[in-house]
Design a protein around this motif. Structure first.
Motif, PDB file in Angstrom:
ATOM      1  N   SER A  84      45.821  13.141 -67.025  1.00  0.00           N
ATOM      2  CA  SER A  84      45.600  12.477 -65.741  1.00  0.00           C
ATOM      3  C   SER A  84      44.537  11.378 -65.782  1.00  0.00           C
ATOM      4  N   LEU A  85      43.614  11.417 -66.741  1.00  0.00           N
ATOM      5  CA  LEU A  85      42.569  10.394 -66.818  1.00  0.00           C
ATOM      6  C   LEU A  85      42.658   9.648 -68.133  1.00  0.00           C
ATOM      7  N   PHE A  86      42.850   8.331 -68.050  1.00  0.00           N
ATOM      8  CA  PHE A  86      42.938   7.509 -69.260  1.00  0.00           C
ATOM      9  C   PHE A  86      42.552   6.075 -68.933  1.00  0.00           C
ATOM     10  N   TRP A  87      42.142   5.330 -69.961  1.00  0.00           N
ATOM     11  CA  TRP A  87      41.741   3.935 -69.814  1.00  0.00           C
ATOM     12  C   TRP A  87      41.803   3.274 -71.180  1.00  0.00           C
ATOM     13  N   VAL A  88      41.594   1.949 -71.217  1.00  0.00           N
ATOM     14  CA  VAL A  88      41.658   1.176 -72.460  1.00  0.00           C
ATOM     15  C   VAL A  88      40.312   0.486 -72.675  1.00  0.00           C
ATOM     16  N   VAL A  89      39.816   0.540 -73.932  1.00  0.00           N
ATOM     17  CA  VAL A  89      38.538  -0.111 -74.267  1.00  0.00           C
ATOM     18  C   VAL A  89      38.728  -0.987 -75.505  1.00  0.00           C
ATOM     19  N   ASP A  90      37.824  -1.963 -75.664  1.00  0.00           N
ATOM     20  CA  ASP A  90      37.832  -2.794 -76.871  1.00  0.00           C
ATOM     21  C   ASP A  90      36.966  -2.148 -77.946  1.00  0.00           C
ATOM     22  N   ASP A  91      36.803  -2.838 -79.079  1.00  0.00           N
ATOM     23  CA  ASP A  91      36.004  -2.303 -80.196  1.00  0.00           C
ATOM     24  C   ASP A  91      34.577  -1.953 -79.796  1.00  0.00           C
ATOM     25  N   ALA A  92      34.022  -2.710 -78.829  1.00  0.00           N
ATOM     26  CA  ALA A  92      32.639  -2.488 -78.403  1.00  0.00           C
ATOM     27  C   ALA A  92      32.524  -1.406 -77.331  1.00  0.00           C
TER      28      ALA A  92
END
Length: 125
Positions: A84-92
């Protein structure tokens, strides 16, 4: 990569937000932009050649199903997040917004400067 560290996600309380973080690394090894479609919400993120991002979920204790399912086509990667909880991040570690680096549609009219910008940037036109 499973870190195994308990986390509480950005002020979401009482919604199963405590659990280990699971990250799925995705890198574009191609020579063109690649779309990542994050399901079930239909969010899109676009990677330049050589760029890498991570889809991050908070795993739910007691759930033995796979946290991710991945489907690939020529220039598109669909990632279905089964939590139910997810997101996208970069290398930093910076969280990315839906539409990250989305290209302009082919044949789209060029963006025009606003009336105000034309007034202040082009006196005498």
């Amino acid at each position: 990569m499973l870190t195994g560290l308990p986390v509480v996600v950005r002020g979401w309380s009482g919604m199963g937000t405590e659990g280990p973080e699971v990250r799925l690394g995705i890198r574009n090894d191609g020579t063109e932009m690649m779309e990542i479609a994050l399901e079930p919400l239909g969010e899109d993120y676009w990677l330049r050649p050589g760029e890498r991002v991570f889809v991050v979920i908070v795993d739910e204790p007691g759930d033995s199903s796979a946290p991710f399912e991945v489907q690939q086509s020529s220039q598109r990667l669909a990632v279905c997040c089964n939590r139910s909880l997810f997101w996208v991040v970069d290398d930093a570690g910076n969280e990315l917004e839906c539409g990250y680096q989305r290209p302009e549609p082919a044949g789209a009219a060029p963006k025009r400067r606003s009336f105000f910008r034309r007034l202040i940037n082009a006196p005498g036109e």
